[in-house]
Design an enzyme around this catalytic site. Sequence first.
Site, PDB file in Angstrom:
ATOM      1  N   LYS A 114       0.875  -1.173   0.000  1.00 60.06           N
ATOM      2  CA  LYS A 114       0.000   0.000   0.000  1.00 60.06           C
ATOM      3  C   LYS A 114       0.913   1.223   0.000  1.00 60.06           C
ATOM      4  O   LYS A 114       1.639   1.474   0.964  1.00 60.06           O
ATOM      5  CB  LYS A 114      -0.920   0.021   1.214  1.00 60.06           C
ATOM      6  CG  LYS A 114      -1.849   1.241   1.194  1.00 60.06           C
ATOM      7  CD  LYS A 114      -2.671   1.366   2.459  1.00 60.06           C
ATOM      8  CE  LYS A 114      -3.496   2.647   2.412  1.00 60.06           C
ATOM      9  NZ  LYS A 114      -4.167   2.930   3.704  1.00 60.06           N
ATOM     10  N   GLY A 119      -8.662   9.046   9.418  1.00 59.38           N
ATOM     11  CA  GLY A 119      -9.050   9.094  10.823  1.00 59.38           C
ATOM     12  C   GLY A 119     -10.093  10.122  11.178  1.00 59.38           C
ATOM     13  O   GLY A 119     -10.414  10.295  12.355  1.00 59.38           O
ATOM     14  N   ALA A 131      -9.915   5.649   3.934  1.00 61.69           N
ATOM     15  CA  ALA A 131      -9.795   6.852   4.773  1.00 61.69           C
ATOM     16  C   ALA A 131     -11.115   7.592   4.915  1.00 61.69           C
ATOM     17  O   ALA A 131     -11.826   7.823   3.943  1.00 61.69           O
ATOM     18  CB  ALA A 131      -8.725   7.807   4.251  1.00 61.69           C
ATOM     19  N   GLY A 132     -11.410   7.951   6.158  1.00 64.42           N
ATOM     20  CA  GLY A 132     -12.574   8.777   6.451  1.00 64.42           C
ATOM     21  C   GLY A 132     -13.839   8.019   6.774  1.00 64.42           C
ATOM     22  O   GLY A 132     -14.816   8.608   7.241  1.00 64.42           O
ATOM     23  N   ASN A 155      -9.990   1.377   9.490  1.00 60.35           N
ATOM     24  CA  ASN A 155      -9.107   1.168  10.634  1.00 60.35           C
ATOM     25  C   ASN A 155      -9.618   1.927  11.853  1.00 60.35           C
ATOM     26  O   ASN A 155     -10.121   1.340  12.809  1.00 60.35           O
ATOM     27  CB  ASN A 155      -7.685   1.584  10.285  1.00 60.35           C
ATOM     28  CG  ASN A 155      -6.663   1.275  11.380  1.00 60.35           C
ATOM     29  OD1 ASN A 155      -5.473   1.419  11.187  1.00 60.35           O
ATOM     30  ND2 ASN A 155      -7.095   0.824  12.551  1.00 60.35           N
ATOM     31  N   THR A 156      -9.524   3.248  11.817  1.00 55.83           N
ATOM     32  CA  THR A 156      -9.848   4.059  12.991  1.00 55.83           C
ATOM     33  C   THR A 156     -11.240   3.780  13.533  1.00 55.83           C
ATOM     34  O   THR A 156     -11.424   3.633  14.748  1.00 55.83           O
ATOM     35  CB  THR A 156      -9.712   5.558  12.655  1.00 55.83           C
ATOM     36  OG1 THR A 156      -8.355   5.836  12.286  1.00 55.83           O
ATOM     37  CG2 THR A 156     -10.088   6.422  13.847  1.00 55.83           C
TER      38      THR A 156
END
Length: 256
Positions: free
Chosen positions: A95, A156, A182-183, A204-205
């Site tokens: 990645k 995040g 992301a987001g 993830n977050t």
Amino acid sequence: MLRIADKTFDSHLFTGTGKFASSQLMVEAIRASGSQLVTLAMKRVDLRQHNDAILAPLIEAGVTLLPNTSGAKTAEEAIFAAQLAREALGTNWLKLEIHPDARWLLPDPIETLKAAEALVKQGFVVLPYCGADPVLCKRLEEVGCAAVMPLGAPIGSNQGLETKTMLEIIIQQATVPVVVDAGIGVPSHAAQALEMGADAVLVNTAIAVADDPVMMATAFRLAVEAGLLARQAVPGNRSTYASATSPLTGFLEALA
């Protein structure tokens, strides 16, 4: 079934390894998510030791590892990190992340394209994290990237698909898998991405910082499955006007 380069995945949910309270919780959440592809930041693991607290449980879990170059600020740094990861982990999957500004963590389009082209020539399977820029995504595809990973919102931030219009264009024109990265903050964001036509999402977050990461991982797994099923079912067209599900015309005439 999702195919990227030489691998196939049953799950359309990819997960990360950062921000978890413990390695055990991380593994439990990954298992609950059903994810088969997991990213890990090379700066957070000891690549020389396969008994590393993060790396060892991932190897034991049998997931495909996707090392990332998070922390790299230039193409040169990313290429160097990629070479280290390939040597240490024995994988050419990568990645690609290059974000020079630690405050916003937005990907550098120029350095990303430069690094992607070089890494593809070196035999890497490159999945670049990039802005939701249809032109850039097409260029990344043209230099040989195995997929593109445009952002929904800053890393995040949990803001959801703030780039929805651009993502729709990217999905429409892409001939490689599109992974929204992301987001994504709640499962409904993931479902929306799959409904739009994205091939997968990376989360993830939103999982790691939840009060119950394992439960949240399960919720994301179900949301991704629901979004994919909804797309395959082909939803009805949107309309400006109402359309009664139970017309009264015939019923009233029968009573007259």
